[in-house]
Design a protein around this motif. Structure first.
Motif, short mmCIF file in Angstrom:
data_model
loop_
_atom_site.label_atom_id
_atom_site.label_comp_id
_atom_site.label_asym_id
_atom_site.label_seq_id
_atom_site.Cartn_x
_atom_site.Cartn_y
_atom_site.Cartn_z
N GLN A 1 -73.46 -33.48 -80.62
CA GLN A 1 -73.54 -32.05 -80.38
C GLN A 1 -74.99 -31.56 -80.31
O GLN A 1 -75.29 -30.61 -79.62
N LEU A 2 -75.89 -32.24 -81.02
CA LEU A 2 -77.30 -31.87 -80.94
C LEU A 2 -77.79 -31.97 -79.51
O LEU A 2 -78.40 -31.05 -78.98
N VAL B 1 -77.16 -29.29 -92.43
CA VAL B 1 -76.51 -29.77 -91.20
C VAL B 1 -77.05 -31.14 -90.81
O VAL B 1 -76.29 -32.05 -90.50
N MET B 2 -78.35 -31.32 -90.83
CA MET B 2 -78.93 -32.59 -90.42
C MET B 2 -78.50 -33.71 -91.36
O MET B 2 -78.18 -34.82 -90.92
N ASP B 3 -78.48 -33.45 -92.66
CA ASP B 3 -78.03 -34.46 -93.62
C ASP B 3 -76.58 -34.86 -93.36
O ASP B 3 -76.23 -36.03 -93.42
N ILE C 1 -82.09 -2.59 -92.22
CA ILE C 1 -81.94 -3.83 -91.48
C ILE C 1 -81.41 -4.90 -92.42
O ILE C 1 -81.85 -5.04 -93.55
N TRP C 2 -80.45 -5.65 -91.92
CA TRP C 2 -79.85 -6.76 -92.66
C TRP C 2 -80.10 -8.04 -91.89
O TRP C 2 -80.32 -8.02 -90.68
N LEU C 3 -80.07 -9.14 -92.59
CA LEU C 3 -80.28 -10.44 -91.95
C LEU C 3 -79.03 -11.28 -92.05
O LEU C 3 -78.42 -11.37 -93.13
N LEU C 4 -78.66 -11.85 -90.96
CA LEU C 4 -77.57 -12.82 -90.92
C LEU C 4 -78.26 -14.18 -90.80
O LEU C 4 -78.84 -14.50 -89.77
N LEU C 5 -78.26 -14.93 -91.90
CA LEU C 5 -78.91 -16.23 -91.94
C LEU C 5 -77.86 -17.28 -91.60
O LEU C 5 -77.01 -17.59 -92.43
N VAL C 6 -77.90 -17.78 -90.38
CA VAL C 6 -76.86 -18.68 -89.89
C VAL C 6 -77.45 -20.01 -89.48
O VAL C 6 -78.66 -20.18 -89.37
N SER C 7 -76.55 -20.94 -89.23
CA SER C 7 -76.90 -22.25 -88.71
C SER C 7 -75.71 -22.74 -87.90
O SER C 7 -74.56 -22.44 -88.24
N PRO C 8 -75.96 -23.47 -86.82
CA PRO C 8 -74.83 -24.02 -86.06
C PRO C 8 -74.00 -24.94 -86.94
O PRO C 8 -74.53 -25.71 -87.73
N TRP C 9 -72.70 -24.84 -86.79
CA TRP C 9 -71.78 -25.69 -87.55
C TRP C 9 -71.48 -26.89 -86.65
O TRP C 9 -70.62 -26.83 -85.78
N LEU C 10 -72.21 -27.97 -86.85
CA LEU C 10 -72.08 -29.16 -86.03
C LEU C 10 -71.34 -30.24 -86.81
O LEU C 10 -71.56 -30.41 -88.00
N ARG C 11 -70.50 -30.96 -86.11
CA ARG C 11 -69.69 -31.99 -86.77
C ARG C 11 -70.02 -33.40 -86.30
O ARG C 11 -69.65 -34.36 -86.94
#
Length: 132
Positions: free
Chosen positions: A110-111, A127-129, A96-106
């Motif tokens: 968008q939130l 992202v929040m910063d 098992i592998w993990l894809l550690l992602v986060s939404p790419w918000l500009r």
């Protein structure tokens, strides 16, 4: 290479948008924030049916993803106008592998559009910063 060996609660707090996947690119686990954001994504789904790999230009195979562990990957969601950026890491669970992602918000709007809050993101997620 070091495998991520976290208690499920720790994994969820540190990487709320993660996806676990196997050698066939089938989802084995989905982080709670990602599950809420993409309710159509389910355990057993093929990543290749839910996402397109935009960057880097690689074949969308488990072998290519695993070989690209040091790279930033950008995925496009097929069901929502959304990009996810992240990295592949080994899981402590065999195969098992993990894809550690986060939404790419500009933009902060968008939130709201996506129904997300700052509590959906891990404290270390930039992202929040960037948005504020």
């Amino acid at each position: 290479m070091t495998a991520v060996d976290l208690h499920p609660g720790q994994l969820t707090r540190l990487f709320p948008f993660y996806i676990g996947f196997d050698a066939d690119l089938r989802c084995t686990n989905i982080g709670p924030s990602l599950q809420r954001l993409l309710p159509g994504l389910a355990v057993g789904d093929l990543l290749t049916e839910q996402f397109d790999l935009e960057q880097p230009r690689l074949p969308f195979t488990s072998e290519a993803l695993i070989e690209s562990q040091t790279w930033l990957l950008v995925f496009r969601c097929r069901t929502l106008d959304l990009q996810l950026r992240g990295q592949v890491v080994a899981s402590a669970e065999d195969g098992i592998w993990l894809l550690l992602v986060s939404p790419w918000l500009r933009e902060p709007r968008q939130l709201d559009e996506l129904g997300l809050t700052m509590h959906d993101f891990a404290l270390h997620d930039p992202v929040m910063d960037m948005l504020y």
